[in-house]
Design a protein around this motif. Structure first.
Motif, PDB file in Angstrom:
ATOM      1  N   VAL A 292       0.857  -1.177   0.000  1.00  0.00           N
ATOM      2  CA  VAL A 292       0.000   0.000   0.000  1.00  0.00           C
ATOM      3  C   VAL A 292       0.896   1.230   0.000  1.00  0.00           C
ATOM      4  O   VAL A 292       1.781   1.364   0.862  1.00  0.00           O
ATOM      5  CB  VAL A 292      -0.945   0.022   1.218  1.00  0.00           C
ATOM      6  N   TYR A 293       0.667   2.133  -0.944  1.00  0.00           N
ATOM      7  CA  TYR A 293       1.513   3.315  -1.127  1.00  0.00           C
ATOM      8  C   TYR A 293       0.643   4.571  -1.042  1.00  0.00           C
ATOM      9  O   TYR A 293      -0.458   4.609  -1.597  1.00  0.00           O
ATOM     10  CB  TYR A 293       2.230   3.250  -2.471  1.00  0.00           C
ATOM     11  N   PHE A 294       1.175   5.583  -0.363  1.00  0.00           N
ATOM     12  CA  PHE A 294       0.396   6.785  -0.089  1.00  0.00           C
ATOM     13  C   PHE A 294       1.037   8.011  -0.721  1.00  0.00           C
ATOM     14  O   PHE A 294       2.260   8.091  -0.865  1.00  0.00           O
ATOM     15  CB  PHE A 294       0.276   7.004   1.429  1.00  0.00           C
ATOM     16  N   GLY A 295       0.183   8.957  -1.094  1.00  0.00           N
ATOM     17  CA  GLY A 295       0.636  10.230  -1.634  1.00  0.00           C
ATOM     18  C   GLY A 295      -0.417  11.295  -1.388  1.00  0.00           C
ATOM     19  O   GLY A 295      -1.420  11.064  -0.715  1.00  0.00           O
ATOM     20  N   GLN A 296      -0.194  12.483  -1.936  1.00  0.00           N
ATOM     21  CA  GLN A 296      -1.107  13.606  -1.749  1.00  0.00           C
ATOM     22  C   GLN A 296      -1.109  14.476  -2.997  1.00  0.00           C
ATOM     23  O   GLN A 296      -0.202  14.393  -3.834  1.00  0.00           O
ATOM     24  CB  GLN A 296      -0.690  14.461  -0.545  1.00  0.00           C
ATOM     25  N   CYS A 297      -2.119  15.325  -3.088  1.00  0.00           N
ATOM     26  CA  CYS A 297      -2.089  16.370  -4.100  1.00  0.00           C
ATOM     27  C   CYS A 297      -0.930  17.312  -3.771  1.00  0.00           C
ATOM     28  O   CYS A 297      -0.805  17.780  -2.635  1.00  0.00           O
ATOM     29  CB  CYS A 297      -3.408  17.134  -4.125  1.00  0.00           C
ATOM     30  N   SER A 298      -0.075  17.573  -4.742  1.00  0.00           N
ATOM     31  CA  SER A 298       1.124  18.373  -4.505  1.00  0.00           C
ATOM     32  C   SER A 298       1.105  19.690  -5.256  1.00  0.00           C
ATOM     33  O   SER A 298       2.139  20.212  -5.658  1.00  0.00           O
ATOM     34  CB  SER A 298       2.372  17.568  -4.900  1.00  0.00           C
ATOM     35  N   GLU A 299      -0.075  20.234  -5.470  1.00  0.00           N
ATOM     36  CA  GLU A 299      -0.232  21.552  -6.078  1.00  0.00           C
ATOM     37  C   GLU A 299      -1.317  22.293  -5.297  1.00  0.00           C
ATOM     38  O   GLU A 299      -2.415  21.766  -5.097  1.00  0.00           O
ATOM     39  CB  GLU A 299      -0.639  21.431  -7.547  1.00  0.00           C
ATOM     40  N   LEU A 300      -1.000  23.503  -4.821  1.00  0.00           N
ATOM     41  CA  LEU A 300      -1.951  24.260  -4.020  1.00  0.00           C
ATOM     42  C   LEU A 300      -3.244  24.467  -4.815  1.00  0.00           C
ATOM     43  O   LEU A 300      -3.238  25.122  -5.856  1.00  0.00           O
ATOM     44  CB  LEU A 300      -1.349  25.609  -3.617  1.00  0.00           C
ATOM     45  N   CYS A 301      -4.341  23.897  -4.334  1.00  0.00           N
ATOM     46  CA  CYS A 301      -5.570  23.864  -5.126  1.00  0.00           C
ATOM     47  C   CYS A 301      -6.779  24.437  -4.391  1.00  0.00           C
ATOM     48  O   CYS A 301      -7.896  24.342  -4.900  1.00  0.00           O
ATOM     49  CB  CYS A 301      -5.872  22.433  -5.563  1.00  0.00           C
ATOM     50  N   GLY A 302      -6.593  25.018  -3.220  1.00  0.00           N
ATOM     51  CA  GLY A 302      -7.715  25.607  -2.525  1.00  0.00           C
ATOM     52  C   GLY A 302      -7.662  25.354  -1.036  1.00  0.00           C
ATOM     53  O   GLY A 302      -6.662  24.875  -0.492  1.00  0.00           O
ATOM     54  N   ALA A 303      -8.781  25.651  -0.377  1.00  0.00           N
ATOM     55  CA  ALA A 303      -8.821  25.621   1.083  1.00  0.00           C
ATOM     56  C   ALA A 303      -8.550  24.229   1.643  1.00  0.00           C
ATOM     57  O   ALA A 303      -7.949  24.090   2.705  1.00  0.00           O
ATOM     58  CB  ALA A 303     -10.173  26.142   1.573  1.00  0.00           C
ATOM     59  N   ARG A 304      -9.001  23.180   0.952  1.00  0.00           N
ATOM     60  CA  ARG A 304      -8.827  21.815   1.459  1.00  0.00           C
ATOM     61  C   ARG A 304      -7.769  21.057   0.663  1.00  0.00           C
ATOM     62  O   ARG A 304      -7.866  19.843   0.463  1.00  0.00           O
ATOM     63  CB  ARG A 304     -10.167  21.072   1.427  1.00  0.00           C
TER      64      ARG A 304
END
Length: 364
Positions: A292-304
């Motif tokens: 299982v591999y985890f990541g995130q959105c890596s571009e500032l895209c708003g409040a959340r």
């Protein structure tokens, strides 16, 4: 007369009961654990669908075991492992890599960039300290009138050029590997960024779609929501629906966005690809180890922006195919199911009496 009417009634009830028994003979004779016969016009299931389809439940039988594809909101039941595919508190450096491109990039980072940066930093610091001590006012009351030094000009221009060339050659090769077109046997994953969640499509597997949202902590969930557990992954990284991908099979990643610019990033794959509205960006990678591999959105895209994580479950190809079918998709490269009604009926066997009858006619 009364006896005749009673006898007639008994015979009538017996006939009705016999007809009812004939109509339900299949249901009575069918052994427990087998499904009822399918009509001839119904389409035949593919071999993969037959392997995945759960057995029919019979009255009074033991409850069937839950389909593993339905665990963790519709994905293979894989537990995350510390140090694999997720950040570890106190660690320094990049995460362990599980793609060929990631291993190549990590090697370049650890054994080329970091040593070069360290040597240059130490050299510049030593040069500053030496200049501060050697050319201080107390040691040099009369400043030197030297304005040019040919050797120094050549060295401090030529050496940085050589260093940049030494870094550029492997960097260009790494960029080519990162954006190399995927081969024909690759499986396509289309990631669509939304404010603030991810949706995924599998164009090569029937085009089905899943939506992935971050799991909330206990005390934060609303009606119909479940809270995150350790089996899902770390806080702020676990999702309700995981992206399922096969191990050892090239993956073609396509990203886009429905609103603003996002970025699909998995550090353990060395992947960060922008998702731009109205545009398709593409890269490819191959996962080397299940997990299982985890990541995130890596571009500032708003409040959340910080609440749209990415979770990838890497499994073997057979498990991936079962998951695809369980989601209503189709296995890439598998032969399509052929309806039974479309199969031409076998030609009837020739009647043995026909030639004899023809011969008798000829004789007459």
């Amino acid at each position: 007369m009364l006896k005749f009417s009673q006898g007639f009634r008994v015979v009538s009830l017996a006939i009705v009961a016999g007809l009812a028994g004939i109509g339900s003979a299949d249901a009575v004779v069918a052994p427990a654990g087998k499904a009822a016969p399918v009509a001839a016009a119904a389409p035949a299931a593919t071999a993969t669908q037959q392997a995945v389809a759960p057995a029919a439940t019979q009255p009074g039988a033991a409850p069937a075991v839950a389909d593993p594809m339905l665990a963790l909101d519709g994905g293979p039941a894989i537990l995350p492992q510390k140090g694999i595919g997720q950040p570890v508190d106190g660690d320094i450096g990049t995460q362990a890599q599980f793609t060929p491109t990631g291993e190549r990039a990590a090697w370049m980072h650890n054994w080329l960039l970091v040593p070069v940066i360290s040597v240059i930093s130490v050299f510049v610091l030593a040069l500053l300290l030496w200049a501060m001590f050697r050319f201080r006012a107390a040691a040099n009351p009369v400043a030197s009138k030297t304005s040019h030094n040919t050797m120094l000009e050549v060295l401090w221009t030529g050496i940085p050029i050589l260093i940049l060339i030494g870094i550029a050659i492997p960097s260009i090769g790494l960029l080519q590997a990162q954006y190399k077109p995927a081969p024909s046997n690759a499986i396509t994953l289309k990631a669509i960024g939304n404010q603030w969640y991810w949706s995924y499509q599998y164009p090569d597997n029937g085009g089905f779609e899943i939506t992935s949202n971050m799991l909330k902590e206990k005390g934060q969930t609303g009606a119909g929501e479940r809270a995150r557990t350790d089996a899902d992954g770390p806080a702020l990284l676990a999702t309700d629906n995981r992206v399922v991908l096969p191990v050892g099979v090239p993956i073609r990643l396509i990203t886009t966005s429905a609103d603003v610019i996002h970025a699909w990033a998995i550090p353990a794959f060395w992947i960060k690809l922008d998702a731009v509205p109205g545009r398709l960006n593409e890269t490819s990678f191959t996962i080397e180890k299940p997990g299982v591999y985890f990541g995130q959105c890596s571009e500032l895209c708003g409040a959340r922006h910080g609440f749209m994580p990415i979770t990838v479950a890497a499994v073997d190809k057979a498990t991936f195919d079962k998951w695809v079918v369980a989601k209503g998709g189709s296995v890439k490269g598998a032969a399509p199911a052929v309806p039974a009604a479309a199969v031409p009926a076998a030609a009837p066997a020739p009647d043995a009496a026909a030639p004899a009858a023809g011969a008798a006619t000829a004789g007459n």
